[in-house]
Design an enzyme around this catalytic site. Structure first.
Site, PDB file in Angstrom:
ATOM      1  N   ARG A   1       0.858  -1.184   0.000  1.00  0.00           N
ATOM      2  CA  ARG A   1       0.000   0.000   0.000  1.00  0.00           C
ATOM      3  C   ARG A   1       0.892   1.230   0.000  1.00  0.00           C
ATOM      4  NH1 ARG A   1      -4.251   2.273   4.551  1.00  0.00           N
ATOM      5  NH2 ARG A   1      -2.398   3.339   5.313  1.00  0.00           N
TER       6      ARG A   1
ATOM      7  N   TYR B   1      -3.221  11.265   6.519  1.00  0.00           N
ATOM      8  CA  TYR B   1      -3.562   9.895   6.881  1.00  0.00           C
ATOM      9  C   TYR B   1      -2.618   8.897   6.200  1.00  0.00           C
ATOM     10  CZ  TYR B   1      -5.351   5.293   6.514  1.00  0.00           C
ATOM     11  OH  TYR B   1      -5.398   3.921   6.543  1.00  0.00           O
TER      12      TYR B   1
ATOM     13  N   ASP C   1      -5.298   3.979  -0.198  1.00  0.00           N
ATOM     14  CA  ASP C   1      -6.487   4.204   0.639  1.00  0.00           C
ATOM     15  C   ASP C   1      -6.857   5.686   0.610  1.00  0.00           C
ATOM     16  OD1 ASP C   1      -8.418   4.286   2.617  1.00  0.00           O
ATOM     17  OD2 ASP C   1      -7.248   3.146   4.093  1.00  0.00           O
TER      18      ASP C   1
ATOM     19  N   HIS D   1      -9.456   6.860   2.285  1.00  0.00           N
ATOM     20  CA  HIS D   1      -9.977   7.120   3.637  1.00  0.00           C
ATOM     21  C   HIS D   1     -11.213   8.009   3.655  1.00  0.00           C
ATOM     22  CE1 HIS D   1      -8.947   6.633   8.032  1.00  0.00           C
ATOM     23  NE2 HIS D   1      -8.603   5.494   7.500  1.00  0.00           N
TER      24      HIS D   1
ATOM     25  N   GLU E   1      -9.055   2.180  -2.261  1.00  0.00           N
ATOM     26  CA  GLU E   1      -9.916   1.859  -1.112  1.00  0.00           C
ATOM     27  C   GLU E   1     -10.644   3.093  -0.593  1.00  0.00           C
ATOM     28  OE1 GLU E   1      -7.528   0.403   2.132  1.00  0.00           O
ATOM     29  OE2 GLU E   1      -9.139   0.703   3.581  1.00  0.00           O
TER      30      GLU E   1
ATOM     31  N   GLU F   1     -14.171  -1.310   5.703  1.00  0.00           N
ATOM     32  CA  GLU F   1     -13.555  -1.516   7.020  1.00  0.00           C
ATOM     33  C   GLU F   1     -14.432  -0.969   8.149  1.00  0.00           C
ATOM     34  OE1 GLU F   1      -9.852   0.576   6.325  1.00  0.00           O
ATOM     35  OE2 GLU F   1     -10.505   2.228   7.584  1.00  0.00           O
TER      36      GLU F   1
ATOM     37  N   ARG G   1     -13.841  -5.187   2.611  1.00  0.00           N
ATOM     38  CA  ARG G   1     -12.746  -4.829   3.513  1.00  0.00           C
ATOM     39  C   ARG G   1     -13.061  -5.043   4.992  1.00  0.00           C
ATOM     40  NH1 ARG G   1      -8.284  -4.060   4.171  1.00  0.00           N
ATOM     41  NH2 ARG G   1      -8.018  -1.866   4.717  1.00  0.00           N
TER      42      ARG G   1
ATOM     43  N   GLU H   1      -4.587  -7.463   4.635  1.00  0.00           N
ATOM     44  CA  GLU H   1      -3.770  -6.345   5.138  1.00  0.00           C
ATOM     45  C   GLU H   1      -2.972  -6.825   6.348  1.00  0.00           C
ATOM     46  OE1 GLU H   1      -6.112  -3.094   6.605  1.00  0.00           O
ATOM     47  OE2 GLU H   1      -4.461  -1.659   6.412  1.00  0.00           O
TER      48      GLU H   1
ATOM     49  N   TRP I   1     -12.296  11.954   8.353  1.00  0.00           N
ATOM     50  CA  TRP I   1     -10.880  11.589   8.572  1.00  0.00           C
ATOM     51  C   TRP I   1     -10.661  10.210   8.055  1.00  0.00           C
ATOM     52  CZ3 TRP I   1      -8.047   7.785  11.114  1.00  0.00           C
ATOM     53  CH2 TRP I   1      -6.642   8.021  11.127  1.00  0.00           C
TER      54      TRP I   1
HETATM   55  O1  KDG Z   1      -8.934   2.697  13.450  1.00  0.00           O
HETATM   56  C1  KDG Z   1      -8.898   3.213  12.161  1.00  0.00           C
HETATM   57  C2  KDG Z   1      -7.951   2.387  11.321  1.00  0.00           C
HETATM   58  O2  KDG Z   1      -8.235   1.025  11.463  1.00  0.00           O
HETATM   59  C3  KDG Z   1      -7.997   2.748   9.863  1.00  0.00           C
HETATM   60  O3  KDG Z   1      -7.743   4.102   9.722  1.00  0.00           O
HETATM   61  C4  KDG Z   1      -6.961   1.928   9.086  1.00  0.00           C
HETATM   62  O4  KDG Z   1      -7.864   2.693   7.018  1.00  0.00           O
HETATM   63  C5  KDG Z   1      -7.211   1.890   7.628  1.00  0.00           C
HETATM   64  C6  KDG Z   1      -6.637   0.758   6.891  1.00  0.00           C
HETATM   65  O5  KDG Z   1      -6.919   0.659   5.706  1.00  0.00           O
HETATM   66  O6  KDG Z   1      -5.918  -0.022   7.489  1.00  0.00           O
HETATM   67 MG    MG Z   2      -8.531   1.803   5.140  1.00  0.00          MG
END
Ligand code: KDG
Ligand code: MG
Length: 409
Positions: A147, A159, A217, A219, A243, A269, A290, A346, A409
């Site tokens: 990643r 991030y 990612d 996010h 992602e 996620e 995810r 992951e 975020w």
């Molecule tokens: O607690 C938040 C994280 O698990 C997250 O920000 C991690 O986005 C993430 C990832 O893809 O691992």
């Molecule tokens: Mg993620």
């Protein structure tokens, strides 16, 4: 065999973890991960105050019945707190059942479909040269899929980007839920991000060639239109996946993204149930699911997601940052081995302190993870080590735009 007792262990060997331990009348113990990053005590209370009193005297073998009893019986269904608590019970019971059978859990789930689970690690850099070093270090550490997250000119912290050079490639916590009384605040600028990211992937492909699986990612920070633009602009760099481009609760948002780009999409996620995926899968809007065992109702809940995904040819990419404890990671690896529609796993390594508390049988060799051959999950919890690392309040950061507006975020 009946459940004799259950207790909740909260420990913080570098970051907070919540673990449920179930003990049967004949002395077997099973573990389940209930960690919800930044909101840990809510799940600890849900378990300790509302679930543990219901477990004593129940049949430890009745896993599906217990899952339904806690899910339907609670009336207030789904949600991250409820589903992390149910997950912990479910995984602890699978751990016990597999120990009783004398088999690693993946055998009870149908046996291995593969020799190991392809894992991806997290490379990052505050700028492109630092990122290239980080990718190189991850390749040297054995990763075969990576990643890529990069700093953005004009933004102080972004991030997924380690605060210092991530040279060793072994492990880092780029996003510890920080141990502060309030969340820290970061600044965000989507336009600057969209201008910069294609140049990052151009540089990584130029350095490492076309064959290395690369992931990214977003996010949850883009609108559907912005996400569609990003997906299109990254097509020349042939990503394994892109992602969380848009806020995940808006499943329909991915329709527009999907119409405009052939970059593979991954999401989920923050989901905790198969019901979060019905539009995404039914309309074939994504390529990877995810969710994690920890947050989606355990092995039982995650298997429902994976089985529905399989109907649509969608593969797994289970969430595995360091806020999934070694117990949650082990459970994921048993499923990774056993399901046909596995895609990728992951894998950020846990800290040495975390691995003092949780002893694991899983291993990482030549880019592949394997859960090991110990009966059950293959994880034990050292109470003395856990007690050395007491809980500390911690929060994930909050994002603001330049004018002060709170952003995802
Ligand atoms: O607690 C938040 C994280 O698990 C997250 O920000 C991690 O986005 C993430 C990832 O893809 O691992
Ligand atoms: Mg993620």
């Amino acid at each position: 065999m009946k459940i004799h007792a259950a207790d909740v262990v909260v420990t913080s060997p570098g970051r907070n973890f919540v673990t449920l331990r179930i003990t049967t009348e004949d002395g077997l113990t099973g573990l389940g991960d209930a960690t919800l990053n930044g909101r840990e005590l809510a799940v600890a209370s849900y378990l300790g105050d509302h679930i543990v009193p219901l477990l004593t005297g129940r049949d430890a073998d009745a896993i599906e019945d217990t899952w339904q009893y806690l899910y339907r019986g609670g009336y207030w269904r789904r949600g991250p707190v409820t589903m992390a608590a149910i997950a912990a019970v479910d995984v602890a019971l699978w751990d016990i059942k597999a120990q009783r059978a004398g088999m690693p859990l993946y055998q009870l789930l149908g046996g291995a479909c593969r020799t190991g689970a392809l894992a991806y690690g997290h490379a990052s850099g505050r700028d492109i040269p630092e990122l290239l070093d980080s990718v190189r270090a991850h390749l040297e550490a054995g990763y075969r899929a990576i990643r890529v997250q990069s700093g953005v000119p004009g933004l102080d912290s972004v991030y997924g980007v380690a605060a210092s050079a991530n040279g060793a490639g072994e492990r880092y916590d780029y996003e510890p839920a920080r141990r502060t009384a309030r969340p820290t605040e970061e600044q965000w600028d989507t336009a600057a991000y969209l201008r910069h990211i294609p140049t990052v992937f151009e540089a990584v492909r130029a350095e490492f060639g076309p064959g290395l699986p690369l992931l990214h990612d977003g996010h949850h920070r883009m609108t559907p239109l912005q996400a569609a633009r990003l997906g299109k602009s990254l097509e020349p760099y042939d990503l394994f996946w892109l992602e969380d481009v848009t806020p995940a609760e808006d499943q329909a948002a991915l329709r527009l993204v999907r119409q405009h780009t052939t970059t593979p999409l991954a999401i989920g996620e923050v989901f905790n149930s198969v019901h979060d995926y019905t539009t995404l899968l039914g309309e074939r809007l994504i390529d990877y699911v995810r969710s994690s065992v920890t947050h989606a109702g355990g092995v039982t809940g995650m298997r429902r997601v994976l089985d529905l995904a399989a109907v649509y040819g969608v593969r797994s990419g289970m969430h595995g940052p360091t806020d999934i404890s070694p117990v949650g990671m082990a459970a994921a690896l048993h499923l990774d081995l056993a399901v046909h529609n596995f895609g990728i796993q992951e894998y950020m390594r846990h800290s040495p302190h975390t691995l003092e508390v949780f002893r694991t049988s899983y291993r990482f060799t030549d880019g592949l993870l394997h859960p090991g051959e110990e009966p059950g999950l293959g994880v034990t919890l050292d109470d003395e080590a856990a007690a050395r690392f007491p809980y500390a309040p911690a929060y994930l950061p909050v994002n603001r735009l330049a004018d002060g507006t709170v952003h995802d975020w």
